[in-house]
Design a protein around this motif. Structure first.
Motif, short mmCIF file in Angstrom:
data_model
loop_
_atom_site.label_atom_id
_atom_site.label_comp_id
_atom_site.label_asym_id
_atom_site.label_seq_id
_atom_site.Cartn_x
_atom_site.Cartn_y
_atom_site.Cartn_z
N THR A 181 24.96 66.76 8.31
CA THR A 181 24.90 65.71 6.95
C THR A 181 26.20 65.36 6.75
O THR A 181 26.59 64.06 6.56
N ILE A 182 27.40 66.23 6.78
CA ILE A 182 28.60 65.71 6.51
C ILE A 182 29.37 65.01 7.66
O ILE A 182 30.18 64.07 7.52
N PHE A 183 28.81 65.16 8.75
CA PHE A 183 29.33 64.62 10.08
C PHE A 183 28.85 63.20 10.05
O PHE A 183 29.93 62.15 10.20
N GLY A 184 27.62 62.95 9.81
CA GLY A 184 26.99 61.63 9.53
C GLY A 184 27.60 60.88 8.55
O GLY A 184 27.73 59.71 8.53
N GLY A 185 27.92 61.51 7.44
CA GLY A 185 28.39 60.98 6.37
C GLY A 185 29.83 60.28 6.57
O GLY A 185 29.93 59.03 5.83
N VAL A 186 30.55 61.11 7.22
CA VAL A 186 31.86 60.52 7.66
C VAL A 186 31.63 59.12 8.39
O VAL A 186 32.38 58.36 8.15
N LEU A 187 30.93 59.22 9.40
CA LEU A 187 30.59 58.19 10.30
C LEU A 187 30.31 56.89 9.63
O LEU A 187 30.78 55.85 9.89
N GLU A 188 29.38 57.17 8.69
CA GLU A 188 28.43 56.09 8.21
C GLU A 188 29.66 55.40 7.09
O GLU A 188 29.58 54.18 6.94
N ASN A 189 30.61 55.90 6.43
CA ASN A 189 31.57 55.52 5.60
C ASN A 189 32.95 55.66 5.87
O ASN A 189 33.73 55.59 5.00
N ILE A 190 32.97 55.49 7.56
CA ILE A 190 34.48 55.73 7.71
C ILE A 190 35.36 54.53 7.42
O ILE A 190 36.82 54.97 6.95
N ASP A 191 35.02 53.44 7.20
CA ASP A 191 35.86 52.40 6.97
C ASP A 191 36.23 52.47 5.40
O ASP A 191 37.35 52.54 5.26
N ASN A 192 35.48 52.83 4.38
CA ASN A 192 35.70 53.04 3.00
C ASN A 192 36.77 54.38 2.98
O ASN A 192 37.62 54.36 2.31
N ILE A 193 36.56 55.29 3.94
CA ILE A 193 37.15 56.46 3.74
C ILE A 193 38.66 56.04 4.30
O ILE A 193 39.45 56.61 3.70
N ASP A 194 38.93 55.49 5.36
CA ASP A 194 40.14 55.32 5.61
C ASP A 194 40.78 54.18 5.11
O ASP A 194 41.91 54.42 4.56
#
Length: 202
Positions: A47-60
Protein backbone atom coordinates in the motif's frame (compact mmCIF):
# COMPACT_ATOMS: atom_id res chain seq x y z
CA UNK A 1 6.91 -11.95 11.64
CA UNK A 2 8.42 -8.69 10.42
CA UNK A 3 8.03 -5.44 12.37
CA UNK A 4 6.67 -2.24 10.85
CA UNK A 5 10.23 -0.88 10.78
CA UNK A 6 11.40 -3.91 8.79
CA UNK A 7 8.46 -3.40 6.44
CA UNK A 8 9.57 0.19 5.86
CA UNK A 9 13.12 -1.05 5.22
CA UNK A 10 11.68 -3.33 2.55
CA UNK A 11 9.71 -0.46 0.98
CA UNK A 12 12.89 1.64 0.86
CA UNK A 13 14.62 -1.23 -0.96
CA UNK A 14 11.76 -1.51 -3.46
CA UNK A 15 11.75 2.26 -4.08
CA UNK A 16 15.51 2.15 -4.61
CA UNK A 17 15.33 -0.75 -7.10
CA UNK A 18 12.41 0.94 -8.86
CA UNK A 19 14.48 4.09 -9.41
CA UNK A 20 17.44 1.98 -10.58
CA UNK A 21 15.14 0.27 -13.12
CA UNK A 22 15.81 -3.16 -11.59
CA UNK A 23 12.39 -3.61 -9.96
CA UNK A 24 9.86 -6.23 -11.01
CA UNK A 25 6.99 -8.05 -9.28
CA UNK A 26 8.89 -11.33 -9.04
CA UNK A 27 11.71 -9.58 -7.21
CA UNK A 28 9.20 -7.98 -4.81
CA UNK A 29 7.51 -11.34 -4.06
CA UNK A 30 10.85 -13.09 -3.47
CA UNK A 31 12.10 -10.23 -1.31
CA UNK A 32 8.95 -10.22 0.85
CA UNK A 33 9.23 -13.98 1.32
CA UNK A 34 12.92 -13.71 2.22
CA UNK A 35 12.21 -10.99 4.80
CA UNK A 36 9.20 -12.92 6.19
CA UNK A 37 6.85 -10.06 5.29
CA UNK A 38 3.40 -11.51 4.73
CA UNK A 39 -0.32 -11.09 5.32
CA UNK A 40 -1.14 -7.73 6.94
CA UNK A 41 2.46 -6.50 6.85
CA UNK A 42 2.77 -7.36 3.17
CA UNK A 43 -0.46 -5.47 2.44
CA UNK A 44 0.90 -2.48 4.37
CA UNK A 45 4.16 -2.57 2.40
CA UNK A 46 2.40 -2.80 -0.95
CA UNK A 47 0.00 0.00 0.00
CA UNK A 48 2.65 2.55 0.97
CA UNK A 49 4.96 1.50 -1.89
CA UNK A 50 2.13 1.95 -4.40
CA UNK A 51 1.09 5.20 -2.71
CA UNK A 52 4.56 6.71 -3.14
CA UNK A 53 4.70 5.78 -6.84
CA UNK A 54 1.17 7.00 -7.51
CA UNK A 55 1.80 10.41 -5.92
CA UNK A 56 5.51 10.77 -6.63
CA UNK A 57 5.22 14.06 -8.56
CA UNK A 58 3.33 15.78 -5.74
CA UNK A 59 5.64 14.26 -3.13
CA UNK A 60 8.78 15.44 -4.96
CA UNK A 61 7.33 18.93 -5.38
CA UNK A 62 6.58 19.13 -1.65
CA UNK A 63 10.07 17.92 -0.71
CA UNK A 64 11.76 20.32 -3.14
CA UNK A 65 9.86 23.25 -1.65
CA UNK A 66 11.84 22.70 1.59
CA UNK A 67 15.24 22.12 -0.02
CA UNK A 68 17.08 25.42 -0.42
CA UNK A 69 20.64 24.97 -1.71
CA UNK A 70 19.97 21.89 -3.86
CA UNK A 71 17.09 19.78 -5.13
CA UNK A 72 15.90 16.22 -4.55
CA UNK A 73 17.47 14.97 -7.79
CA UNK A 74 20.92 15.89 -6.42
CA UNK A 75 20.59 13.61 -3.39
CA UNK A 76 21.53 9.93 -3.27
CA UNK A 77 18.87 7.47 -4.40
CA UNK A 78 18.56 5.97 -0.91
CA UNK A 79 17.99 9.39 0.71
CA UNK A 80 15.40 10.19 -1.96
CA UNK A 81 13.59 6.93 -1.19
CA UNK A 82 13.57 7.68 2.56
CA UNK A 83 12.30 11.24 2.05
CA UNK A 84 9.60 10.08 -0.36
CA UNK A 85 8.38 7.38 2.01
CA UNK A 86 8.33 9.74 5.01
CA UNK A 87 6.61 12.53 3.05
CA UNK A 88 3.98 10.13 1.71
CA UNK A 89 3.20 8.78 5.20
CA UNK A 90 2.76 12.32 6.53
CA UNK A 91 0.68 13.57 3.60
CA UNK A 92 -1.47 10.43 3.33
CA UNK A 93 -1.68 10.18 7.14
CA UNK A 94 -0.92 6.46 7.18
CA UNK A 95 0.38 7.03 10.72
CA UNK A 96 1.11 9.92 13.10
CA UNK A 97 3.59 12.46 11.75
CA UNK A 98 5.93 11.87 14.70
CA UNK A 99 6.01 8.14 13.94
CA UNK A 100 6.65 8.76 10.22
CA UNK A 101 9.55 11.13 10.99
CA UNK A 102 11.02 8.89 13.68
CA UNK A 103 10.98 5.93 11.30
CA UNK A 104 12.51 7.98 8.47
CA UNK A 105 15.27 9.28 10.78
CA UNK A 106 16.03 5.71 11.89
CA UNK A 107 16.23 4.60 8.25
CA UNK A 108 18.51 7.53 7.40
CA UNK A 109 20.83 6.60 10.29
CA UNK A 110 21.01 3.02 8.98
CA UNK A 111 21.50 3.81 5.29
CA UNK A 112 22.93 7.33 5.25
CA UNK A 113 25.11 9.81 7.11
CA UNK A 114 24.69 12.22 10.02
CA UNK A 115 23.97 15.03 7.55
CA UNK A 116 21.37 12.81 5.90
CA UNK A 117 19.64 12.30 9.25
CA UNK A 118 19.45 16.06 9.86
CA UNK A 119 18.20 16.70 6.34
CA UNK A 120 15.47 14.05 6.56
CA UNK A 121 14.43 15.26 10.01
CA UNK A 122 14.24 18.92 8.97
CA UNK A 123 12.44 18.45 5.64
CA UNK A 124 9.84 16.05 7.01
CA UNK A 125 9.25 18.24 10.05
CA UNK A 126 8.47 21.18 7.73
CA UNK A 127 6.10 19.02 5.71
CA UNK A 128 4.38 17.91 8.93
CA UNK A 129 4.06 21.52 10.18
CA UNK A 130 2.66 22.56 6.80
CA UNK A 131 0.10 19.77 7.12
CA UNK A 132 -0.64 20.57 10.76
CA UNK A 133 0.82 23.89 12.00
CA UNK A 134 -0.16 23.25 15.64
CA UNK A 135 3.01 21.46 16.75
CA UNK A 136 6.39 20.29 15.54
CA UNK A 137 6.89 16.58 15.03
CA UNK A 138 10.66 16.73 14.62
CA UNK A 139 12.79 14.12 16.31
CA UNK A 140 15.32 15.25 18.94
CA UNK A 141 18.37 13.99 17.03
CA UNK A 142 20.67 14.30 20.07
CA UNK A 143 18.36 12.08 22.11
CA UNK A 144 17.95 9.78 19.10
CA UNK A 145 21.71 9.19 18.78
CA UNK A 146 22.11 8.69 22.53
CA UNK A 147 19.42 6.00 22.44
CA UNK A 148 20.91 4.50 19.27
CA UNK A 149 24.37 4.23 20.91
CA UNK A 150 22.85 2.51 23.95
CA UNK A 151 20.99 0.03 21.73
CA UNK A 152 24.10 -0.73 19.65
CA UNK A 153 26.16 -1.20 22.84
CA UNK A 154 23.62 -3.67 24.22
CA UNK A 155 23.78 -5.70 20.98
CA UNK A 156 27.57 -6.18 21.13
CA UNK A 157 28.53 -9.82 21.83
CA UNK A 158 29.77 -10.27 25.38
CA UNK A 159 33.21 -11.81 25.93
CA UNK A 160 33.12 -15.26 27.57
CA UNK A 161 34.00 -15.18 31.27
CA UNK A 162 36.81 -17.73 30.94
CA UNK A 163 38.54 -15.78 28.18
CA UNK A 164 41.57 -13.92 29.51
CA UNK A 165 42.95 -12.86 26.13
CA UNK A 166 41.83 -9.36 25.06
CA UNK A 167 40.28 -9.22 21.58
CA UNK A 168 42.77 -6.65 20.32
CA UNK A 169 45.81 -8.80 21.21
CA UNK A 170 45.41 -10.92 18.07
CA UNK A 171 46.10 -14.16 19.94
CA UNK A 172 43.88 -17.17 19.37
CA UNK A 173 43.35 -20.27 21.48
CA UNK A 174 44.68 -23.46 19.95
CA UNK A 175 41.98 -25.82 18.72
CA UNK A 176 43.91 -28.74 20.24
CA UNK A 177 44.31 -27.22 23.64
CA UNK A 178 40.62 -27.52 24.55
CA UNK A 179 38.64 -25.04 26.68
CA UNK A 180 40.48 -22.63 28.89
CA UNK A 181 40.84 -23.74 32.51
CA UNK A 182 38.73 -21.83 35.02
CA UNK A 183 41.25 -22.49 37.83
CA UNK A 184 44.29 -20.28 38.32
CA UNK A 185 47.68 -21.89 37.50
CA UNK A 186 49.42 -23.43 40.51
CA UNK A 187 52.34 -21.50 41.96
CA UNK A 188 55.76 -23.20 41.75
CA UNK A 189 56.94 -24.77 45.05
CA UNK A 190 59.11 -22.57 47.24
CA UNK A 191 62.79 -23.37 47.40
CA UNK A 192 63.89 -24.98 50.64
CA UNK A 193 65.89 -22.70 52.85
CA UNK A 194 69.47 -23.65 53.76
CA UNK A 195 68.68 -24.25 57.41
CA UNK A 196 65.83 -26.61 56.46
CA UNK A 197 68.23 -28.65 54.32
CA UNK A 198 70.68 -29.02 57.22
CA UNK A 199 67.95 -30.32 59.48
CA UNK A 200 67.07 -33.02 56.94
CA UNK A 201 70.75 -34.07 56.65
CA UNK A 202 70.97 -34.58 60.44
Amino acid sequence: MATRHQVRQAVITLLYTHEMDTFNEDFASEYFAEQKIKNEQKNFAETIFGGVLENIDNIDEKINSYLSSFKLAELGAMERAILRLGAHEILAQTCEARVAISEAVALASEFGSTNGVKLVNGVLDNIAKDKNPVASAAVDTKEFYENLSAIQESLKPKEPRNSRIPKESGFKKSAKSGPASKTAPKKPPKRARKDDTRKDEK
